[in-house]
Design a protein around this motif. Sequence first.
Motif, short mmCIF file in Angstrom:
data_model
loop_
_atom_site.label_atom_id
_atom_site.label_comp_id
_atom_site.label_asym_id
_atom_site.label_seq_id
_atom_site.Cartn_x
_atom_site.Cartn_y
_atom_site.Cartn_z
N THR A 171 48.03 45.41 42.98
CA THR A 171 48.33 44.51 41.88
C THR A 171 47.05 43.79 41.49
O THR A 171 46.33 43.27 42.34
N THR A 172 46.76 43.75 40.19
CA THR A 172 45.55 43.12 39.69
C THR A 172 45.88 41.73 39.15
O THR A 172 46.81 41.58 38.35
N THR A 173 45.12 40.74 39.58
CA THR A 173 45.33 39.37 39.13
C THR A 173 44.26 38.97 38.13
O THR A 173 43.06 39.15 38.38
N ILE A 174 44.71 38.43 36.98
CA ILE A 174 43.81 37.87 35.98
C ILE A 174 43.85 36.36 36.17
O ILE A 174 44.85 35.72 35.84
N GLY A 175 42.78 35.80 36.69
CA GLY A 175 42.77 34.39 37.03
C GLY A 175 42.51 33.49 35.85
O GLY A 175 42.15 33.93 34.75
N SER A 176 42.68 32.20 36.07
CA SER A 176 42.43 31.20 35.03
C SER A 176 40.99 31.30 34.54
O SER A 176 40.05 31.40 35.34
N GLY A 177 40.80 31.31 33.22
CA GLY A 177 39.47 31.40 32.63
C GLY A 177 38.96 32.81 32.49
O GLY A 177 37.85 33.02 31.99
N SER A 178 39.73 33.81 32.91
CA SER A 178 39.31 35.21 32.82
C SER A 178 40.10 35.95 31.75
O SER A 178 41.27 35.64 31.50
N GLN A 179 39.47 36.96 31.15
CA GLN A 179 40.13 37.82 30.17
C GLN A 179 39.80 39.27 30.48
O GLN A 179 38.67 39.61 30.81
N LEU A 180 40.83 40.12 30.38
CA LEU A 180 40.64 41.55 30.56
C LEU A 180 41.27 42.29 29.38
O LEU A 180 42.44 42.08 29.07
N LEU A 181 40.48 43.15 28.74
CA LEU A 181 40.99 44.10 27.76
C LEU A 181 41.11 45.46 28.42
O LEU A 181 40.14 45.99 28.95
N PHE A 182 42.32 46.00 28.40
CA PHE A 182 42.60 47.32 28.96
C PHE A 182 42.89 48.23 27.78
O PHE A 182 43.97 48.15 27.18
N PHE B 165 33.17 40.28 24.09
CA PHE B 165 33.08 40.42 25.53
C PHE B 165 31.74 39.93 26.03
O PHE B 165 30.69 40.24 25.48
N SER B 166 31.80 39.14 27.09
CA SER B 166 30.59 38.63 27.73
C SER B 166 30.48 39.11 29.16
O SER B 166 29.53 38.77 29.86
N GLY B 167 31.44 39.91 29.59
CA GLY B 167 31.45 40.37 30.97
C GLY B 167 31.08 41.82 31.10
O GLY B 167 30.19 42.33 30.42
N GLN B 168 31.81 42.53 31.93
CA GLN B 168 31.49 43.90 32.28
C GLN B 168 32.36 44.89 31.50
O GLN B 168 33.54 44.63 31.25
N GLY C 282 33.23 50.00 45.21
CA GLY C 282 32.98 51.42 45.00
C GLY C 282 31.86 51.62 43.99
O GLY C 282 30.77 51.07 44.14
N ASP C 283 32.14 52.41 42.94
CA ASP C 283 31.15 52.65 41.90
C ASP C 283 31.23 51.62 40.76
O ASP C 283 30.51 51.76 39.77
N ALA C 284 32.08 50.63 40.89
CA ALA C 284 32.26 49.64 39.83
C ALA C 284 31.39 48.41 40.10
O ALA C 284 31.49 47.81 41.18
N PRO C 285 30.56 48.00 39.13
CA PRO C 285 29.79 46.77 39.31
C PRO C 285 30.68 45.54 39.23
O PRO C 285 31.82 45.61 38.76
N ALA C 286 30.15 44.43 39.70
CA ALA C 286 30.92 43.19 39.70
C ALA C 286 31.35 42.81 38.30
O ALA C 286 30.59 42.95 37.33
N GLY C 287 32.58 42.31 38.18
CA GLY C 287 33.09 41.87 36.90
C GLY C 287 32.63 40.47 36.55
O GLY C 287 31.98 39.78 37.34
N GLY C 288 32.99 40.06 35.33
CA GLY C 288 32.70 38.71 34.87
C GLY C 288 33.99 38.02 34.47
O GLY C 288 35.06 38.35 34.97
N THR C 289 33.88 37.09 33.55
CA THR C 289 35.08 36.38 33.09
C THR C 289 35.70 37.03 31.87
O THR C 289 36.75 36.60 31.41
N ASN C 290 35.06 38.08 31.33
CA ASN C 290 35.52 38.66 30.08
C ASN C 290 35.20 40.15 30.08
O ASN C 290 34.19 40.57 29.54
N ASP C 291 36.06 40.95 30.73
CA ASP C 291 35.77 42.36 30.98
C ASP C 291 36.63 43.27 30.11
O ASP C 291 37.66 42.87 29.56
N GLN C 292 36.19 44.54 30.02
CA GLN C 292 36.99 45.54 29.33
C GLN C 292 36.96 46.84 30.12
O GLN C 292 35.97 47.19 30.75
N ILE C 293 38.10 47.55 30.05
CA ILE C 293 38.24 48.84 30.70
C ILE C 293 38.53 49.88 29.63
O ILE C 293 39.48 49.74 28.85
N LEU C 294 37.69 50.94 29.59
CA LEU C 294 37.80 52.03 28.63
C LEU C 294 37.92 53.35 29.38
O LEU C 294 37.60 53.42 30.58
N PHE C 295 38.34 54.39 28.67
CA PHE C 295 38.58 55.67 29.32
C PHE C 295 37.87 56.80 28.57
O PHE C 295 37.81 56.81 27.33
#
Length: 297
Positions: A67-78, A4-7, A40-53
């Motif tokens: 609805t959340t959109t994952i755009g071209s060149g972006s990756q999200l790990l949930f 991961f290189s993002g948030q 809100g309390d979430a900082p700006a994302g990047g192109t390679n983010d992860q969400i943890l609980f």
Amino acid sequence: SFLFSGQSYYIDSTANVIAVDGELTLAEALAASSSDTAVGDAPAGGTNDQILFAPELAGSTIEVSQTTTIGSGSQLLFYGDADQDGTADITVRMAADSSAAAGAGTPSEHIGRHFNVETGGTLILDGSSLAAGSVAGNGGAIFNEGDLTLIDVALTENSAARGGAIYNSGEVQTLNSSFVGNQATGNGVGDGGGAIFNADGTLKLTGSTFTNNSALGDFGTGGAISSVDGFARLINGTMTMNSAFFAGGAVSGSANALFDMRGIVWSENSALAPNGSGGALHFDDTSTANLTGTFTL
């Protein structure tokens, strides 16, 4: 492993709110990751983010209204396995008052899907459940044109005209995931795919179960999976009590679809129409299937 290189977002609240209140909600994290701006309390994302609980959220159901959109060149790990025990801990449910409706109909009828994955985008879901997505068009929970990976994920009671849970024209890989009670509601020729509609895409499904999914329309095909001019590989899974009104109670293939299905257990699937065909499987004369498995009534 994923790099991961993002948030990184660490969710510590089950609320469906966006506010600067010291608690990070899933709604805030998804919006910030998708827009690359602070929300809100979430900082700006990047192109390679992860969400943890947080571990104390294990077993929680969290509603979202967008609805959340994952755009071209972006990756999200949930990553929803909050307590790290190898099972899905977080259920994400579309809120009944969602304003992100997709397609025609009132929000109460079509409240929106969870994710859009655009061409060149990547979504990895691990240890989580998606429930109650509903759209008038295609892909009740996920509309995928990119790369989608599901690990220990459950998709439950989602609905759409085609692809009650997933509409895919990209690539989907699953491991030990389940599809339960999803519905394709379209009434036109070619509608179906109670759990997955594969439109010239690629499916690689391992150790996954399909139970009580349905294609309800008068021409509904593929109670669990309908593949049109695409490739589908299913390894070591189950197809149980799926139904289509017209053809292919569990699986349907058309327009040069190619299937490789090995080690699948088929049980109590059905085509419901008086002139329906293929209680478990239906392929047109342009499609090809390699099949090994166990069939029971």
